[in-house]
Design an enzyme around this catalytic site. Sequence first.
Site: not given
Ligand SMILES: [Zn+2]
Length: 680
Positions: A94, A305, A307, A336
């Site tokens: 940025d 999930c 992850c 996560h």
């Molecule tokens: Zn997860």
Amino acid sequence: MSRLNFALERESGGSKARAAKFQTLHGEVKTPIFMPVGTQATVKGQTVDSLKTTGARVLLVNTYHLLLRPGPEVLKKFGGIHRFMNWDGPVLTDSGGFQIFSLPHSREMNEEGARFQSYVDGKSHLLSPESSIEMQKAIGGDIMMVLDQCILSAAPYVQAEAAMELTHRWAERSLRARADSLQAMFGIVQGACHHDLRKKSAAFLSELPFDGLAIGGLAVGETQRERYELTALVTGHLPKNLPRYLMGVGTPIDILEGVHRGVDMFDCIIPSQLAQRGVAFTSHGKLRLRRSVHKFLEQPLDAQCDCQTCKQYSRAYIHHLVKSDEVLGWHLLAIHNMTFYHRLMREMRESILHDDFLSFYEKKRLDLARTDEENPGRPPKKAKTSQPVRLGDYEIHTSAQGFSSIRQISSGEVMHSVNRPSDEANKLYVEQSCLASRLLKRQAPADELVIWDVGLGAASNAMAAVHCFERCYAEKGEKALRRLRLVSFECDLDPLALAAKDPGRFPHLRHSAPFQILESGKWEHASSLLQWELLTGDFPGFIESATIPDLIFYDPFSSKTDSTLWTAGIFARIFKRCLPKSAELYTYSSSTAVRVSLLTAGFFIAEGAGTGPKSDTTLAFTRLKGAGDHPLSPRLLGQEWLTRWRRSGSKFPTTLSNEERPHFEKLIETHHQFLAIPEN
Ligand SMILES: [Zn+2]
């Protein structure tokens, strides 16, 4: 010719959503994409490897912070950020503008650029379009951003127009400063909430040789509806053959809505910031891991999930880590949450490529609106038609007199409901504790005054202390001043984050300190004589470890909302911690229950000054001498109060059992305070 070779792959029917790809110096990028924020050349608490397992592809780093530390020389020595932080994927830098313009008191601005003081070493720096690009070249990101002038989205027309025109002139200067560098560069559309300015800005920048265009100045105080409307308006006026980036947005819902309106790129600190507060995004809503419903749960955060966190850890373990304030807790939650974000982006891209985005969008926006449905903490609220500005459990409340405060939505309690928050903070805490005269009573260079600010809230009390210090510093200079250590305690930073979004309504926040506190939990005055630190978590957990205070500004939510902080047990622990010093506690409450809890804990109690319609407040001293020496000679509670107490209906705190009452009664009746003071 574009440096990114942008290729539009597909637009989805019934929506402006689009899938595209482009080439950077560090490989291909497929959109829509979410870019995690690596403020200090690190995404907080993550290694490059853990980031990659979440699906991260492009990182955003902040030029402002890297300019101040480690500085351009270090980055040049390493040949840029990639080798410095060991990241081989694309990086977007940025311009530093957003950070500078969030600190209105520490900079001066003109056509040339903005001059500001470093929070690292107090040195003065000039941020101009040219110096920003020079720094961005030293960082060596794949995509650079022009320096723009950010203003509040609610800015009036004339101000918004002037900022937009300056941004345009700076955009042209930024392009000239880039010269023949291979790094890509994006222009930034400004114009606040004024539709014709936004159109004008989009049209002007589309004519310049940028490699992409960003929408700036959103997510700074406008409503969600305004944000969506303006996003759609601007993308409608941007060329199709360039990537579009919506800066600083946002929540998963905001991103879904942004993609629907034709945006390709997003960045936001929310996934790691909420992880730090113990919150996980899941396919069945947001989970607050601090809640004890998770204490025994063996299942992962989200069964759907894949992850690294969900594969390996139970909710019970993460609950435990969060409760213990272990770094691993938010590291795992951030993995996560970021995986959740990147998965959402992938799913959107696939649905666009299958020309099925609209049905995905309709379903997903309902999913994302859910909040911890398995274990509702309170009954679901009715949908309101107009959304006030809010964050988490807090919203901005405007009083009949026109000043703003923060209200907790679940309890309805307003922080500083009666007076302007900064006035109340001054009167009740700063003036009553005679802070200025204490700061000017320096005995030795190392002599330090310590204040506990219990319940940071929107930082009204802490900033009142900071302003008092700065007044003394301006008037009397460094040599006359005692060191001041300000320790704030807060378990929920949403009130401050919410107020910080709109410093226009919270004048005490027009200062760099509260923004630094939000960002890093620490701030130091340029003289180093004032150190302010934030201890995040439940206050009782810090009583025995925090530096022993001289003064305590005791301002948590009332005992109706948060009874744990008003018990005799907590006050006894505070009393014990303060014993080595003669310490004083100031609080807004004058309730009998609070005063008896303080008395039984060992404190000596005096009546404090009233603020507004409140007739009095409470001062508590660890030593009787402390009350006697106080410059304002506060009146100690005497026999009169004791007589009233004996007759009072709320003689005992409600938490006290019948068996405990006689002992408690004896503690009050034999309190040194009442024995030492003759009846008058
Ligand atoms: Zn997860």
